[in-house]
Design a protein around this motif. Sequence first.
Motif, PDB file in Angstrom:
ATOM      1  N   MET A  61     -66.577   3.206   4.822  1.00 40.68           N
ATOM      2  CA  MET A  61     -67.226   4.078   3.843  1.00 40.68           C
ATOM      3  C   MET A  61     -67.738   3.269   2.655  1.00 40.68           C
ATOM      4  O   MET A  61     -68.805   3.566   2.102  1.00 40.68           O
ATOM      5  N   LEU A  62     -66.998   2.235   2.263  1.00 42.82           N
ATOM      6  CA  LEU A  62     -67.422   1.392   1.145  1.00 42.82           C
ATOM      7  C   LEU A  62     -68.679   0.608   1.508  1.00 42.82           C
ATOM      8  O   LEU A  62     -69.589   0.486   0.686  1.00 42.82           O
ATOM      9  N   LYS A  63     -68.753   0.089   2.724  1.00 43.68           N
ATOM     10  CA  LYS A  63     -69.955  -0.628   3.152  1.00 43.68           C
ATOM     11  C   LYS A  63     -71.178   0.277   3.098  1.00 43.68           C
ATOM     12  O   LYS A  63     -72.236  -0.123   2.639  1.00 43.68           O
ATOM     13  N   ASP A  64     -71.026   1.508   3.586  1.00 50.78           N
ATOM     14  CA  ASP A  64     -72.144   2.450   3.552  1.00 50.78           C
ATOM     15  C   ASP A  64     -72.528   2.797   2.123  1.00 50.78           C
ATOM     16  O   ASP A  64     -73.702   2.937   1.800  1.00 50.78           O
ATOM     17  N   ARG A  65     -71.561   2.930   1.260  1.00 47.46           N
ATOM     18  CA  ARG A  65     -71.807   3.321  -0.127  1.00 47.46           C
ATOM     19  C   ARG A  65     -72.455   2.189  -0.917  1.00 47.46           C
ATOM     20  O   ARG A  65     -73.266   2.435  -1.802  1.00 47.46           O
ATOM     21  N   LEU A  66     -72.089   0.931  -0.598  1.00 48.91           N
ATOM     22  CA  LEU A  66     -72.621  -0.209  -1.341  1.00 48.91           C
ATOM     23  C   LEU A  66     -74.106  -0.430  -1.097  1.00 48.91           C
ATOM     24  O   LEU A  66     -74.773  -1.109  -1.868  1.00 48.91           O
ATOM     25  N   VAL A  67     -74.650   0.136  -0.032  1.00 50.54           N
ATOM     26  CA  VAL A  67     -76.083   0.022   0.219  1.00 50.54           C
ATOM     27  C   VAL A  67     -76.856   0.765  -0.857  1.00 50.54           C
ATOM     28  O   VAL A  67     -77.914   0.324  -1.290  1.00 50.54           O
ATOM     29  N   TRP A  68     -76.301   1.874  -1.341  1.00 45.07           N
ATOM     30  CA  TRP A  68     -77.030   2.733  -2.271  1.00 45.07           C
ATOM     31  C   TRP A  68     -76.627   2.532  -3.733  1.00 45.07           C
ATOM     32  O   TRP A  68     -77.417   2.758  -4.623  1.00 45.07           O
ATOM     33  N   GLU A  69     -75.398   2.135  -3.989  1.00 43.04           N
ATOM     34  CA  GLU A  69     -74.966   2.004  -5.373  1.00 43.04           C
ATOM     35  C   GLU A  69     -73.836   0.987  -5.482  1.00 43.04           C
ATOM     36  O   GLU A  69     -73.235   0.594  -4.488  1.00 43.04           O
ATOM     37  N   ASP A  70     -73.553   0.577  -6.724  1.00 42.86           N
ATOM     38  CA  ASP A  70     -72.486  -0.371  -6.997  1.00 42.86           C
ATOM     39  C   ASP A  70     -71.204   0.403  -7.289  1.00 42.86           C
ATOM     40  O   ASP A  70     -71.182   1.275  -8.148  1.00 42.86           O
TER      41      ASP A  70
END
Length: 161
Positions: A61-70
């Motif tokens: 989930m963190l990998k997916d989230r890091l694509v869009w925001e920090d």
Amino acid sequence: MPIKRYMSEEGSLLLSTFHLLLFISFLILSVTGVVYNQLMQLQQISQSYEAKALIEVSESMLKDRLVWEDVETATLYFSQGHVEILKETDAEYSLVAYLNNRYTSRQRFIVEPDPTLEEILIIQGDPDPADVPLADENSSTGGTGESSGGVEEKETLTGNE
């Protein structure tokens, strides 16, 4: 004439029974200890796998989230417990899983730089020349067979030229 003395045999069976009961009780206590330790080890392995599963899901989930925001800090809640995410450096995160039964597991996660969305679009917009289809030889429209920028140019022939 020699005097024969007979010892009483009434207590000899008691001593053998006492030794047998002592050996059996030692055996039962040993087996009970081994089974108890095996069950504790199985429980710890089960908790370890649950915590690892929570960390793996959180990492995904963190990998997916890091694509869009920090992401600086976050807490993800699951039915088995929760995972806290802490950003330590620009590319390193610390994931700590807390299960409901107070088991804790920690893992460090290093983010590898992925190509940005713009780079992906550039790669997709610039196809390999070998992958670009040429005009069909059997089609009614004549084509030049050349392409520029991934768009094939075709010339339409009409009978009024």
